[in-house]
Design a protein around this motif. Structure first.
Motif, PDB file in Angstrom:
ATOM      1  N   LEU A 127      -8.125   7.868  10.417  1.00  0.00           N
ATOM      2  CA  LEU A 127      -8.043   8.810  11.578  1.00  0.00           C
ATOM      3  C   LEU A 127      -7.757   6.974  12.557  1.00  0.00           C
ATOM      4  O   LEU A 127      -8.768   6.556  12.100  1.00  0.00           O
ATOM      5  N   ILE A 128      -6.382   6.779  12.616  1.00  0.00           N
ATOM      6  CA  ILE A 128      -6.293   5.930  13.093  1.00  0.00           C
ATOM      7  C   ILE A 128      -5.870   6.466  14.513  1.00  0.00           C
ATOM      8  O   ILE A 128      -5.118   7.226  14.232  1.00  0.00           O
ATOM      9  N   ALA A 129      -6.570   5.159  16.160  1.00  0.00           N
ATOM     10  CA  ALA A 129      -5.916   5.657  16.782  1.00  0.00           C
ATOM     11  C   ALA A 129      -6.040   4.063  17.496  1.00  0.00           C
ATOM     12  O   ALA A 129      -6.004   3.101  17.607  1.00  0.00           O
ATOM     13  N   ALA A 130      -4.998   3.697  18.380  1.00  0.00           N
ATOM     14  CA  ALA A 130      -3.895   2.874  18.774  1.00  0.00           C
ATOM     15  C   ALA A 130      -4.084   2.140  17.381  1.00  0.00           C
ATOM     16  O   ALA A 130      -4.188   0.722  17.959  1.00  0.00           O
ATOM     17  N   GLY A 131      -3.735   1.831  15.625  1.00  0.00           N
ATOM     18  CA  GLY A 131      -3.812   0.786  15.242  1.00  0.00           C
ATOM     19  C   GLY A 131      -4.924   0.798  14.118  1.00  0.00           C
ATOM     20  O   GLY A 131      -5.436  -0.156  13.837  1.00  0.00           O
ATOM     21  N   VAL A 132      -6.261   1.203  14.949  1.00  0.00           N
ATOM     22  CA  VAL A 132      -7.523   0.791  14.693  1.00  0.00           C
ATOM     23  C   VAL A 132      -8.129   2.236  13.824  1.00  0.00           C
ATOM     24  O   VAL A 132      -7.849   3.617  14.296  1.00  0.00           O
ATOM     25  N   VAL A 133      -8.492   2.261  12.885  1.00  0.00           N
ATOM     26  CA  VAL A 133      -9.725   2.984  11.680  1.00  0.00           C
ATOM     27  C   VAL A 133     -10.676   3.645  12.255  1.00  0.00           C
ATOM     28  O   VAL A 133     -11.517   2.604  12.531  1.00  0.00           O
ATOM     29  N   ARG A 134     -10.249   4.272  12.717  1.00  0.00           N
ATOM     30  CA  ARG A 134     -11.761   5.231  13.545  1.00  0.00           C
ATOM     31  C   ARG A 134     -13.006   6.081  13.022  1.00  0.00           C
ATOM     32  O   ARG A 134     -14.060   6.417  12.742  1.00  0.00           O
ATOM     33  N   GLY A 135     -12.404   6.447  11.731  1.00  0.00           N
ATOM     34  CA  GLY A 135     -13.278   6.826  10.962  1.00  0.00           C
ATOM     35  C   GLY A 135     -12.188   7.785   9.120  1.00  0.00           C
ATOM     36  O   GLY A 135     -11.096   6.786   9.714  1.00  0.00           O
ATOM     37  N   VAL A 136     -12.680   9.128   8.872  1.00  0.00           N
ATOM     38  CA  VAL A 136     -11.628   9.434   7.895  1.00  0.00           C
ATOM     39  C   VAL A 136     -12.487  10.803   7.613  1.00  0.00           C
ATOM     40  O   VAL A 136     -13.684  11.559   7.674  1.00  0.00           O
ATOM     41  N   LEU A 137     -11.175  11.715   7.842  1.00  0.00           N
ATOM     42  CA  LEU A 137     -11.450  12.596   6.725  1.00  0.00           C
ATOM     43  C   LEU A 137     -11.448  12.988   5.517  1.00  0.00           C
ATOM     44  O   LEU A 137     -10.407  12.570   4.826  1.00  0.00           O
ATOM     45  N   PHE A 138     -11.993  14.057   5.148  1.00  0.00           N
ATOM     46  CA  PHE A 138     -12.235  13.781   3.473  1.00  0.00           C
ATOM     47  C   PHE A 138     -12.365  15.128   3.333  1.00  0.00           C
ATOM     48  O   PHE A 138     -12.955  16.319   4.178  1.00  0.00           O
ATOM     49  N   LEU A 139     -12.124  15.988   1.555  1.00  0.00           N
ATOM     50  CA  LEU A 139     -12.654  17.170   1.744  1.00  0.00           C
ATOM     51  C   LEU A 139     -11.853  16.847   0.354  1.00  0.00           C
ATOM     52  O   LEU A 139     -11.235  16.502  -0.561  1.00  0.00           O
ATOM     53  N   GLU A 140     -12.772  18.649  -0.499  1.00  0.00           N
ATOM     54  CA  GLU A 140     -12.638  18.276  -2.318  1.00  0.00           C
ATOM     55  C   GLU A 140     -12.051  19.690  -2.803  1.00  0.00           C
ATOM     56  O   GLU A 140     -12.323  21.315  -1.203  1.00  0.00           O
ATOM     57  N   SER A 141     -11.970  20.018  -3.880  1.00  0.00           N
ATOM     58  CA  SER A 141     -11.662  21.387  -4.112  1.00  0.00           C
ATOM     59  C   SER A 141     -12.403  21.301  -6.142  1.00  0.00           C
ATOM     60  O   SER A 141     -12.016  20.140  -6.080  1.00  0.00           O
ATOM     61  N   ARG A 142     -11.779  22.648  -6.380  1.00  0.00           N
ATOM     62  CA  ARG A 142     -12.908  22.879  -7.379  1.00  0.00           C
ATOM     63  C   ARG A 142     -11.319  22.588  -8.758  1.00  0.00           C
ATOM     64  O   ARG A 142     -11.669  22.891  -9.856  1.00  0.00           O
ATOM     65  N   ASP A 143     -10.217  22.753  -7.993  1.00  0.00           N
ATOM     66  CA  ASP A 143      -8.979  22.986  -8.168  1.00  0.00           C
ATOM     67  C   ASP A 143      -8.412  21.875  -8.503  1.00  0.00           C
ATOM     68  O   ASP A 143      -8.079  21.184  -7.727  1.00  0.00           O
ATOM     69  N   ARG A 144      -7.207  21.499  -9.097  1.00  0.00           N
ATOM     70  CA  ARG A 144      -6.241  20.692  -9.934  1.00  0.00           C
ATOM     71  C   ARG A 144      -5.731  20.931  -8.947  1.00  0.00           C
ATOM     72  O   ARG A 144      -5.078  21.585  -8.395  1.00  0.00           O
ATOM     73  N   ILE A 145      -4.579  19.502  -9.154  1.00  0.00           N
ATOM     74  CA  ILE A 145      -4.219  19.470  -7.998  1.00  0.00           C
ATOM     75  C   ILE A 145      -3.741  20.151  -6.820  1.00  0.00           C
ATOM     76  O   ILE A 145      -2.579  20.701  -6.372  1.00  0.00           O
ATOM     77  N   ALA A 146      -4.623  20.209  -5.891  1.00  0.00           N
ATOM     78  CA  ALA A 146      -5.724  20.986  -4.777  1.00  0.00           C
ATOM     79  C   ALA A 146      -4.681  20.479  -3.783  1.00  0.00           C
ATOM     80  O   ALA A 146      -4.320  21.526  -2.327  1.00  0.00           O
ATOM     81  N   PHE A 147      -3.819  19.447  -3.511  1.00  0.00           N
ATOM     82  CA  PHE A 147      -3.132  18.896  -2.177  1.00  0.00           C
ATOM     83  C   PHE A 147      -2.367  17.955  -2.867  1.00  0.00           C
ATOM     84  O   PHE A 147      -1.932  17.411  -3.872  1.00  0.00           O
ATOM     85  N   THR A 148      -0.980  19.122  -2.003  1.00  0.00           N
ATOM     86  CA  THR A 148       0.259  18.470  -2.381  1.00  0.00           C
ATOM     87  C   THR A 148       0.404  17.701  -1.276  1.00  0.00           C
ATOM     88  O   THR A 148       0.444  16.550  -0.410  1.00  0.00           O
ATOM     89  N   GLY A 149       1.507  17.463  -1.696  1.00  0.00           N
ATOM     90  CA  GLY A 149       3.004  15.845  -0.591  1.00  0.00           C
ATOM     91  C   GLY A 149       3.161  16.793   0.612  1.00  0.00           C
ATOM     92  O   GLY A 149       2.611  16.022   2.102  1.00  0.00           O
ATOM     93  N   GLU A 150       3.241  18.176   0.807  1.00  0.00           N
ATOM     94  CA  GLU A 150       3.250  18.994   2.189  1.00  0.00           C
ATOM     95  C   GLU A 150       1.972  18.693   2.896  1.00  0.00           C
ATOM     96  O   GLU A 150       1.702  18.376   4.282  1.00  0.00           O
TER      97      GLU A 150
END
Length: 449
Positions: free
Chosen positions: A278-301
């Protein structure tokens, strides 16, 4: 530039670049003697170039310098389809955005199995692709896909929901609920960066029981820390492959035995993970983390959509901090003093500002100090209402010189108390106003080890 021969494009091979199934490169020396090596990472640069990680294959690197032609075998992990690419060496990268991104990806996956620094990226060899051909596969299967979703439209709806909220609670809930309903993601965390502790602390959670609110991870550790430290998205598409190189992804048993720690939640059988800064005004403020039991669960889109959502959330949270210092007009309904005669025992340890309620660990650090201060003021004067502005101006609290996260610290404390179902709670009374609820008679002790 001469186009790639054949009907296929590198974009058609997107799943082959996820690193689920190792790729194979074939080279030959000046005399034509062949050599075959496995590759841990292959990245698509553009529609005509790929980059190969150079970590261990000295013979392959030597051959390429003598004979720039190579053959690359890629496998689509979704259906086992195989593709043969003819390559010509172009140049080597030892720095730059692509090198930094892949180096961070390798470091993060290595750290997941206790091998940080061992699989260090030395350089990237960039090749021009001259042809792509599908080749017969004995194990090719029918591809199974998730229902097709319009990621751009879904991201726009989530961003709109985030923008409609004025406080941290609403912003976080709108983002996580949107990711669940619009994208179908079921497990995720939102972590805030607290620089004075050099840690990321969980302030939002979905899909985990317990939620892990208040759990922390050191800055730059693992996938989450790497995303924060590098300010770049980090994705792992097949955790089973990574586990084959070392121990399990997460072992929180040691943390569970510590009285002043909240275990970071996670899926022991996760196959895919993604961490988006999570970046605001060029500064990292935090992180969004997601996980899944599926392989390749997260695509380029998904990557592009999540980056937009994370950016919107970062800006909204930063704005909510400023708004929280504005106090809304006094409401007619006031917090009532407790009527129960039950004693509520609170212990505050000043050395780390940890707070225990009836022997149950709640929180530590700045959030613990905030809670202890409000309880002490209540004990002295019976006070039950406070404002963000006065908290910020209270020199006795010795708040860190980071004025962008008081609201999220209070949110963390409020959600932690709610989850523990303790006789002490915090309630929002409006913008910039907090109410203290105590179900019993407070007994506050300090400096007890």
């Amino acid at each position: 530039m001469t186009p790639i021969s054949g009907d296929l494009t590198l974009a058609d091979l997107e799943a082959c670049f996820e690193g689920v199934i190792p790729s194979i490169i074939s080279t030959a020396d000046a005399d034509g003697l062949p050599n075959i090596s496995y590759l841990s990472h292959v990245a698509m640069i553009d529609d005509r170039h790929v980059a190969l990680s150079n970590q261990f294959f000295a013979k392959t690197a030597a051959n390429i310098r003598l004979n720039p032609h190579a053959m690359l075998l890629l496998v689509d992990a979704r259906n086992s389809a195989q593709y043969r690419l003819e390559l010509v060496f172009a140049h080597t990268l030892e720095a730059g955005p692509l090198f930094a991104q892949m180096a961070m990806q390798i470091d993060a996956s290595s750290a997941q199995v206790g091998m940080a620094g061992i699989m260090k990226l030395r350089n990237l060899d960039v090749f021009r692709v001259t042809s792509i051909a599908a080749i017969p596969s004995q194990v090719q299967t029918a591809e199974t896909r998730r229902p097709k979703r319009n990621r751009l439209a879904a991201a726009a709806r989530i961003a709109e929901a985030i923008a409609a909220e004025a406080d941290a609670d609403g912003i976080i809930d709108a983002m996580l609920e949107g990711l669940r309903t619009e994208f179908g993601f079921e497990h995720g965390l939102l972590l805030q960066l607290y620089e004075e502790r050099n840690q990321l602390i969980t302030i939002g959670s979905m899909g985990y029981v317990p939620s892990g609110i208040g759990s922390d991870i050191p800055f730059d550790e693992g996938v989450i820390g790497a995303a924060a430290a590098g300010g770049r998205l980090v994705k792992l598409s097949d955790m089973s492959r990574i586990r084959r190189f070392g121990a399990a992804v997460r072992d929180s048993s040691a943390d569970e035995n510590r009285t002043r720690a909240i275990p970071l939640p996670g899926m022991p059988d996760a196959m895919s993970q993604i961490a988006v800064p999570l970046i605001a005004a060029g500064v990292v403020r935090g992180v969004l983390f997601l996980e899944s039991r599926d392989r390749i669960a997260f695509t380029g889109e998904d990557e592009a959509a999540l980056a937009m959502i994370a950016s919107q959330a970062a800006m909204a949270l930063a704005l909510s901090e400023k708004l929280s210092l504005e106090t809304e007009p006094q409401r007619p309904v006031r917090i009532q003093p407790p009527t129960s005669e039950k004693t509520v025992q609170v212990v505050h340890h000043r050395f780390d500002d940890s707070v225990f309620v009836d022997g149950d660990y709640v929180i530590k650090g700045v959030a613990g100090r905030l809670l202890a201060s409000m309880l002490e003021q209540h004990k002295e004067s019976g006070r039950l209402e406070f404002t963000n502005r006065e908290i910020r101006l209270d020199a006795a609290l010795k708040l860190p010189d980071f004025k962008d996260n008081l609201e999220t610290r209070l949110l963390l404390l409020r959600r932690r108390l709610d989850e523990k179902r303790l006789p002490i709670r915090l309630a929002r009374l409006g913008r910039g106003r907090i109410g203290l609820l105590i179900e019993g008679q407070l007994r506050l002790s300090k400096d007890v080890m």
